[in-house]
Motif scaffolding. Structure first.
Motif: not given
Length: 236
Positions: A210-236
């Motif tokens: 996926n390219m969900d990093y484009l939905k996240a801010d510079s810290n990997g935080k998604c609009p729904n509050g999820t923070v992307l990481s090696e274990t959380n790999t999607s904003c959905n």
């Protein structure tokens, strides 16, 4: 007389207007999501094909640092790759016409470019001596490859959006930047470096699909509050 209930023309127009507004707000996001999914699938397929072609070349001709160095290194690498993959156009070295890459390579005679069968633009620099930086495993980098999945004349031509970087590895083949195996430079912090400018997102796309990093801010935080990481790999 029976009285029939129905919507008035004004009410119908209001409802249609509301639907139109909702559609106008929703469709761009849906189109962008679909476009990103297409890029992911295209990049993963091309990565697999290119890696397979490189592996076949090594199986036939031996390790890359043993290939004859009587011609330009990049030219040698590209020609060996072409034996095992489909290419629609080879612009060779120092292409000044921007036919195969979005930038002129006229001042860079050691850099080459070509168009794949699916229309992607590819930029190549190869070092048959493999004297580039050292990776985590002690392996040496033998050059770089950049893939523009939209082709040289479409899209934004920006890293992490339609341009993705790879390293040519002697031992591991072609590997995405900046996977954990890529190098031991202290400033490479996978995957957080991807969130800051999207320059180092190739490994994220290949590994997570996926390219969900484009939905996240510079810290990997998604609009729904999820923070992307090696274990959380999607904003959905």
């Amino acid at each position: 007389m029976k009285k029939h209930l129905a919507f008035t023309l004004a009410e119908t127009l209001i409802v249609m207007g509301v639907i139109g507004v909702v559609a106008a707000l929703t469709l761009p996001n849906l189109n962008q999501s679909t476009n990103n999914k297409e890029k992911v699938v295209k990049l993963q397929k091309l990565y697999s094909n290119m890696n397979d072609a490189y592996g076949r070349a090594v199986a036939v001709y031996g390790p890359i640092d043993t290939w004859p160095k009587d011609v330009n290194y990049t030219e040698r690498f590209m020609n060996r790759l072409f034996e095992y993959m489909k290419v629609s156009k080879n612009c060779g070295l120092a292409d000044s016409s921007k036919t195969c890459w979005s930038e002129s390579l006229s001042s860079q005679p050691n850099y080459g470019s070509f168009i794949t069968a699916d229309g992607s633009g590819v930029f190549v620099f190869a070092d048959l001596n493999c004297n580039q930086h050292t990776m985590v495993s002690g392996d040496k980098s033998c050059g770089v490859i950049q893939i523009d999945v939209d082709g040289p004349h479409k899209g934004k031509n920006e890293a992490g959006i339609d341009i993705f970087n790879f390293a040519i590895s002697k031992q591991q083949g072609i590997i995405p930047n900046h996977s954990r195996e890529f190098n031991n430079l202290s400033w490479i912090d996978y995957p957080t470096t991807c969130f800051r400018g999207h320059t180092y997102c190739t490994a994220w796309v290949i590994e997570n699909g996926n390219m969900d990093y484009l939905k996240a801010d510079s810290n990997g935080k998604c609009p729904n509050g999820t923070v992307l990481s090696e274990t959380n790999t999607s904003c959905n």
